[in-house]
Motif scaffolding. Structure first.
Motif, mmCIF file in Angstrom:
data_model
loop_
_atom_site.group_PDB
_atom_site.id
_atom_site.type_symbol
_atom_site.label_atom_id
_atom_site.label_comp_id
_atom_site.label_asym_id
_atom_site.label_seq_id
_atom_site.Cartn_x
_atom_site.Cartn_y
_atom_site.Cartn_z
ATOM 1 N N GLY A 1 0.994 -1.158 -0.056
ATOM 2 C CA GLY A 1 0.236 0.052 -0.039
ATOM 3 C C GLY A 1 0.952 1.087 -0.145
ATOM 4 N N VAL B 1 -5.236 6.604 0.317
ATOM 5 C CA VAL B 1 -4.561 5.381 0.069
ATOM 6 C C VAL B 1 -4.716 4.576 -1.181
ATOM 7 C CG1 VAL B 1 -6.097 3.856 1.329
ATOM 8 C CG2 VAL B 1 -3.642 3.097 1.189
ATOM 9 N N SER C 1 -8.305 6.385 4.492
ATOM 10 C CA SER C 1 -9.375 5.712 3.360
ATOM 11 C C SER C 1 -9.264 6.577 2.308
ATOM 12 C CB SER C 1 -10.783 5.240 3.946
ATOM 13 O OG SER C 1 -10.438 4.234 5.081
ATOM 14 N N TRP D 1 -6.788 -1.830 6.952
ATOM 15 C CA TRP D 1 -5.469 -1.305 6.715
ATOM 16 C C TRP D 1 -4.442 -2.089 7.836
ATOM 17 C CZ3 TRP D 1 -7.052 0.057 2.820
ATOM 18 C CH2 TRP D 1 -7.913 1.021 2.495
ATOM 19 N N VAL E 1 -4.066 0.762 -2.780
ATOM 20 C CA VAL E 1 -3.305 -0.660 -2.412
ATOM 21 C C VAL E 1 -3.176 -1.491 -3.767
ATOM 22 C CG1 VAL E 1 -4.604 -0.158 -0.266
ATOM 23 C CG2 VAL E 1 -5.647 -1.657 -2.137
ATOM 24 N N VAL F 1 -2.617 6.224 7.574
ATOM 25 C CA VAL F 1 -3.247 5.612 6.849
ATOM 26 C C VAL F 1 -4.801 6.165 6.782
ATOM 27 C CG1 VAL F 1 -3.812 3.474 5.250
ATOM 28 C CG2 VAL F 1 -1.839 3.821 6.418
#
Length: 341
Positions: A118, A166, A163, A192, A168, A161
């Protein structure tokens, strides 16, 4: 109309539930990205306010709308991931927004750290009155490689981190089970953390996203903070499997204490003083000791006074100071200081 691509570089997933007042802002920030070869999947999770119609009318061929009955934000994110065509997936909540170079910086992070699972940028917390504070403060390193050994200590002073900030590796996300369906609060942190236990997440301390506190029908408003979050169990299972990681265990416990204190505050504020005080008295914390003592004192006030002082404190307070960092293990090097939002 924005440029399109038959072979998008990465996928963007936006879960949507009753955010008609903010979804256009989120989409505008995606369409303004310097990275153009993307696909955007908006999953409407049973909205009743017309937000999906705004998405449908946006006029961008890169944007796809998927409608489904309400199943919660985890089900919406999981569906977006399932519909994505790219090995990399970036997430954005429908009431948040990105700086124009956000995806470009995530892509560069990925090129610099291809072995990570990530990649995340810092974010700004935008209050309804327009005040902005960084989600994570006091970090000057260009990149921070997050692992279980440093994540919890850093997260005591600002979750690195978010939402809406980020990207991934899709395969890695699926391997850890995606987002936990049916969990109302803390489902993103749990995801996460599970992903972090599978591999490193790289953090850029410069803000790339805006976390807006003005969203319609926000989960934090609709639901009281629980006594125990699902990520408590996730972290403690890892700790049992790694008994030698004693410092991680201490940092993890303090991270959990932040949420225990928040739960106690909610109980005291809305009338269950005995339960709130019991949580505070059982909370053995050094990082949040001052807040624990303050809440214990305030819990002795009449209900109307406690609520009034809480509102006054929120209205008058400057950006909160960072709690004191925990002392490192003998011979260890303490990580850079951060402030918890």
């Amino acid at each position: 109309m924005a440029a399109t691509s038959d072979h998008p570089r990465l996928s963007v997933v936006i879960p949507l539930y009753n955010k008609a007042g903010q979804i256009a802002r989120a989409l505008d920030s995606v369409r303004a990205q310097t990275v153009r070869d993307i696909e955007v999947i908006v999953v409407d999770d049973g909205s009743t306010d017309g937000g999906a119609d705004i998405v449908q009318a946006c006029g961008d061929a890169r944007v796809r709308l998927h409608r489904q009955p309400n199943g919660g934000v985890s089900a919406a994110r999981n569906q977006g991931v399932a519909l994505s065509r790219c090995p990399l997936v970036a997430f954005l909540d429908a009431d948040d927004a990105w700086h124009p170079d956000h995806l470009e910086r995530l892509w560069r992070l990925r090129l610099a750290h291809p072995g990570a699972v990530g990649w995340a940028t810092n974010y700004e917390i935008v209050e309804p009155d327009g005040r902005r504070t960084p989600g994570v403060r006091s970090e000057t390193a260009p990149h921070v490689v997050l692992t279980p050994e440093n994540f919890y200590r850093i997260a005591l002073q600002g979750s690195p981190v978010c939402s809406s900030a980020v990207m991934v590796d899709k395969e890695a996300l699926l391997e850890v089970g995606g987002f936990p369906v049916g969990v109302r609060l803390g489902e993103d942190l749990d995801t996460w953390i599970r992903l972090l236990f599978a591999g490193p997440i790289v953090f850029d301390p410069q803000p790339g996203a805006c976390y807006h506190a003005d969203g319609d029908d926000r989960a934090l408003v609709r639901h009281a903070p629980p006594a125990r979050y699902v990520f408590f169990d996730t972290g403690e299972a890892w700790r049992r499997a790694h008994p030698q990681a004693t410092q991680v265990g201490r940092d993890m416990e303090e991270f959990h204490n932040f949420f225990r204190i928040s739960h106690a505050h909610h109980q005291i504020k809305w009338g269950d003083k005995a339960a709130g005080r019991a949580v505070l008295k059982a909370c053995d914390t050094r990082a949040f000791a001052d807040e624990r003592r303050r809440l214990l004192r305030m819990s002795l006030l009449p209900q109307w006074a406690y609520q009034g002082l809480t509102r006054l404190k929120r209205a008058l307070r400057p950006p909160p100071p960072a709690p004191a960092p925990l002392p490192p293990e003998p011979g260890a090097t303490a990580p850079a200081s951060r402030a918890y939002p």
